[in-house]
Design an enzyme around this catalytic site. Structure first.
Site, PDB file in Angstrom:
ATOM      1  N   SER A  17      47.758  42.569  35.815  1.00 54.17           N
ATOM      2  CA  SER A  17      47.485  40.998  36.622  1.00 54.17           C
ATOM      3  C   SER A  17      48.580  39.968  36.413  1.00 54.17           C
ATOM      4  O   SER A  17      48.840  39.677  34.984  1.00 54.17           O
ATOM      5  CB  SER A  17      46.050  40.505  36.201  1.00 54.17           C
ATOM      6  OG  SER A  17      46.212  39.317  36.468  1.00 54.17           O
ATOM      7  N   HIS A  42      48.948  43.527  40.418  1.00 57.70           N
ATOM      8  CA  HIS A  42      47.813  43.034  40.741  1.00 57.70           C
ATOM      9  C   HIS A  42      47.960  41.667  40.949  1.00 57.70           C
ATOM     10  O   HIS A  42      48.404  40.903  40.017  1.00 57.70           O
ATOM     11  CB  HIS A  42      46.595  43.185  39.611  1.00 57.70           C
ATOM     12  CG  HIS A  42      45.258  42.615  39.873  1.00 57.70           C
ATOM     13  ND1 HIS A  42      44.432  43.422  40.824  1.00 57.70           N
ATOM     14  CD2 HIS A  42      44.446  41.563  39.675  1.00 57.70           C
ATOM     15  CE1 HIS A  42      43.470  42.751  41.124  1.00 57.70           C
ATOM     16  NE2 HIS A  42      43.342  41.517  40.226  1.00 57.70           N
ATOM     17  N   ASP A  44      46.520  38.167  41.673  1.00 60.61           N
ATOM     18  CA  ASP A  44      45.231  37.438  41.772  1.00 60.61           C
ATOM     19  C   ASP A  44      45.480  35.941  42.740  1.00 60.61           C
ATOM     20  O   ASP A  44      46.146  35.009  42.111  1.00 60.61           O
ATOM     21  CB  ASP A  44      44.724  36.949  40.280  1.00 60.61           C
ATOM     22  CG  ASP A  44      44.267  37.983  39.723  1.00 60.61           C
ATOM     23  OD1 ASP A  44      44.399  38.300  38.435  1.00 60.61           O
ATOM     24  OD2 ASP A  44      43.516  38.914  40.519  1.00 60.61           O
ATOM     25  N   MET A  46      43.809  32.672  43.864  1.00 59.04           N
ATOM     26  CA  MET A  46      42.646  31.931  43.857  1.00 59.04           C
ATOM     27  C   MET A  46      42.736  30.533  44.577  1.00 59.04           C
ATOM     28  O   MET A  46      43.837  29.844  44.619  1.00 59.04           O
ATOM     29  CB  MET A  46      42.369  31.635  42.265  1.00 59.04           C
ATOM     30  CG  MET A  46      42.399  32.871  41.565  1.00 59.04           C
ATOM     31  SD  MET A  46      41.980  32.404  39.769  1.00 59.04           S
ATOM     32  CE  MET A  46      42.051  34.197  39.022  1.00 59.04           C
ATOM     33  N   HIS A  75      44.365  40.691  45.391  1.00 58.17           N
ATOM     34  CA  HIS A  75      42.776  40.334  45.010  1.00 58.17           C
ATOM     35  C   HIS A  75      42.504  38.845  45.501  1.00 58.17           C
ATOM     36  O   HIS A  75      42.814  38.071  44.890  1.00 58.17           O
ATOM     37  CB  HIS A  75      42.662  40.289  43.369  1.00 58.17           C
ATOM     38  CG  HIS A  75      41.145  39.996  43.284  1.00 58.17           C
ATOM     39  ND1 HIS A  75      40.947  40.009  41.827  1.00 58.17           N
ATOM     40  CD2 HIS A  75      39.948  40.018  43.951  1.00 58.17           C
ATOM     41  CE1 HIS A  75      39.477  39.720  41.716  1.00 58.17           C
ATOM     42  NE2 HIS A  75      39.057  39.566  43.027  1.00 58.17           N
ATOM     43  N   MET A  77      40.493  35.939  45.796  1.00 58.75           N
ATOM     44  CA  MET A  77      39.433  35.220  45.483  1.00 58.75           C
ATOM     45  C   MET A  77      39.320  33.835  46.139  1.00 58.75           C
ATOM     46  O   MET A  77      39.651  32.711  45.595  1.00 58.75           O
ATOM     47  CB  MET A  77      39.433  34.962  44.014  1.00 58.75           C
ATOM     48  CG  MET A  77      39.060  36.472  43.187  1.00 58.75           C
ATOM     49  SD  MET A  77      39.824  35.899  41.518  1.00 58.75           S
ATOM     50  CE  MET A  77      41.433  36.733  41.658  1.00 58.75           C
ATOM     51  N   MET A 146      34.376  43.760  39.151  1.00 58.82           N
ATOM     52  CA  MET A 146      34.773  42.601  38.102  1.00 58.82           C
ATOM     53  C   MET A 146      33.822  42.736  36.759  1.00 58.82           C
ATOM     54  O   MET A 146      32.762  43.121  36.964  1.00 58.82           O
ATOM     55  CB  MET A 146      34.215  41.236  38.776  1.00 58.82           C
ATOM     56  CG  MET A 146      35.050  40.946  40.096  1.00 58.82           C
ATOM     57  SD  MET A 146      36.966  41.143  39.802  1.00 58.82           S
ATOM     58  CE  MET A 146      37.199  39.923  38.513  1.00 58.82           C
ATOM     59  N   GLY A 151      38.080  34.013  38.060  1.00 61.00           N
ATOM     60  CA  GLY A 151      38.822  32.683  38.074  1.00 61.00           C
ATOM     61  C   GLY A 151      39.802  32.652  36.856  1.00 61.00           C
ATOM     62  O   GLY A 151      40.546  31.790  36.948  1.00 61.00           O
ATOM     63  N   PHE A 152      39.618  33.569  35.869  1.00 66.15           N
ATOM     64  CA  PHE A 152      40.583  33.074  34.865  1.00 66.15           C
ATOM     65  C   PHE A 152      40.718  34.407  34.018  1.00 66.15           C
ATOM     66  O   PHE A 152      40.067  35.272  33.862  1.00 66.15           O
ATOM     67  CB  PHE A 152      39.869  32.149  33.759  1.00 66.15           C
ATOM     68  CG  PHE A 152      39.746  30.717  34.274  1.00 66.15           C
ATOM     69  CD1 PHE A 152      38.468  30.524  34.964  1.00 66.15           C
ATOM     70  CD2 PHE A 152      40.607  29.808  34.472  1.00 66.15           C
ATOM     71  CE1 PHE A 152      38.233  29.065  35.475  1.00 66.15           C
ATOM     72  CE2 PHE A 152      40.325  28.598  34.946  1.00 66.15           C
ATOM     73  CZ  PHE A 152      39.183  28.044  35.498  1.00 66.15           C
ATOM     74  N   GLY A 154      41.984  36.298  30.356  1.00 64.22           N
ATOM     75  CA  GLY A 154      41.350  36.114  28.950  1.00 64.22           C
ATOM     76  C   GLY A 154      40.229  35.853  28.480  1.00 64.22           C
ATOM     77  O   GLY A 154      39.625  35.622  27.682  1.00 64.22           O
ATOM     78  N   ASP A 184      38.491  45.158  36.466  1.00 65.56           N
ATOM     79  CA  ASP A 184      39.230  43.988  36.458  1.00 65.56           C
ATOM     80  C   ASP A 184      38.428  42.913  35.565  1.00 65.56           C
ATOM     81  O   ASP A 184      37.556  42.111  36.097  1.00 65.56           O
ATOM     82  CB  ASP A 184      39.499  43.520  38.081  1.00 65.56           C
ATOM     83  CG  ASP A 184      40.333  42.285  37.972  1.00 65.56           C
ATOM     84  OD1 ASP A 184      40.427  41.894  38.860  1.00 65.56           O
ATOM     85  OD2 ASP A 184      40.897  41.774  36.833  1.00 65.56           O
ATOM     86  N   GLY A 185      39.054  42.652  34.382  1.00 63.33           N
ATOM     87  CA  GLY A 185      38.508  41.650  33.763  1.00 63.33           C
ATOM     88  C   GLY A 185      38.292  41.789  32.175  1.00 63.33           C
ATOM     89  O   GLY A 185      37.377  42.767  32.050  1.00 63.33           O
ATOM     90  N   GLY A 186      39.076  41.378  31.323  1.00 62.35           N
ATOM     91  CA  GLY A 186      38.905  41.514  30.059  1.00 62.35           C
ATOM     92  C   GLY A 186      39.174  43.087  29.299  1.00 62.35           C
ATOM     93  O   GLY A 186      38.543  43.437  28.368  1.00 62.35           O
ATOM     94  N   GLY A 206      45.490  41.709  32.301  1.00 60.17           N
ATOM     95  CA  GLY A 206      46.644  40.570  32.352  1.00 60.17           C
ATOM     96  C   GLY A 206      46.902  40.435  30.776  1.00 60.17           C
ATOM     97  O   GLY A 206      47.882  40.548  30.314  1.00 60.17           O
TER      98      GLY A 206
END
Ligand code: DX5
Ligand code: ZN
Length: 227
Positions: A17, A42, A44, A46, A75, A77, A146, A151-152, A154, A184-186, A206
């Site tokens: 990402s 990827h 993102d 937003m 992606h 969003m 997700m 939205g963020f 980290g 996707d995410g963490g 990311g």
């Protein structure tokens, strides 16, 4: 007859990402990702409305295409999303992933992306059930699960979504469907193995890719891909 479990046979792909990249150097960052073995990029997007953050749009994506021949895994969003699909297709998105909650007519939005000859992804937020997209699974190329609230970068991985990945994998195997399962995410070196085991074949990351091991992107991509 040996029934080969095709899900576990699929190559694990890594989609870094760029939300965690240096936004002042996005071109060279994307070039570096390709050199370091990324399978796709990827992106993102937003809009500060669907999610409480604002990133990039079609003009930036268009300008980034010349820095990499990799697939742009975009992606979205954003909401409303339907009226902007053309813009992202024309900007060079190869996969266009939308959130079901962001369109008034999901069937029409899926059709619009397909008619633009792009791959279609549907993204499920942590609290969104598979039921919402069940009837579209045979029409799409990818489900983006997700594992954080969008939205963020980290944020902390939400392990409860692995049940959703397993359920989706079971449906896919049961019906002999072909869609990719992207998470996707963490995502980090610990939970990536559990995600792969649950049936995800595309990992988005990311923070782990750009920040871990003193920012050794090549090593981080290889570590995430290993089962
Ligand atoms: C969050 C984005 C994710 C996120 C991943 O809304 O969709 O792609 O940037 O970043 P990390 O790997 O840092 O959670
Ligand atoms: Zn994303």
């Amino acid at each position: 007859m040996i029934l080969i479990n095709l899900v576990s046979m699929k190559k694990i792909q890594i989609s870094p990402s760029i939300l965690s990249a240096d936004f002042s150097q996005l071109g060279s960052e994307i070039k570096k990702l390709e050199e370091c073995g990324a399978d796709m990029i990827h992106v993102d997007v937003m809009d500060g409305h669907f999610v409480p953050n604002l990133t990039i749009g079609p003009p930036v994506i268009k300008s980034l295409k010349k820095y990499s021949s990799l697939i742009f895994d975009v992606h979205l969003m954003i909401s409303p999303v339907h009226k902007y699909i053309d813009d992202y297709a024309n900007a060079g998105a190869d996969i266009i992933t939308i959130h079901p909650e962001a369109t008034d007519n999901l069937a029409e939005s899926i059709l619009k992306i397909k008619n633009l000859n792009k791959k279609v992804g549907l993204s499920l937020n942590p609290e969104t059930k598979i039921d919402v997209i069940l009837k579209f699974l045979d029409q799409i190329d990818l489900v983006l699960i997700m594992s954080v609230n969008p939205g963020f970068g980290g944020q902390k991985f939400m392990p409860e979504v692995l049940t959703k990945v397993k359920d989706l994998t079971a449906i896919k195997e049961d019906k002999g469907m072909k869609f990719d399962i992207e998470i996707d995410g963490g995502i980090n070196f610990e939970n990536s193995k559990a995600a792969i085991k649950a049936g995800a074949n595309i990992l988005v990351s990311g923070t782990t890719i750009f920040k871990d091991n003193n920012g050794d992107i090549k090593r981080n991509i290889e570590l995430l891909r290993s089962k």
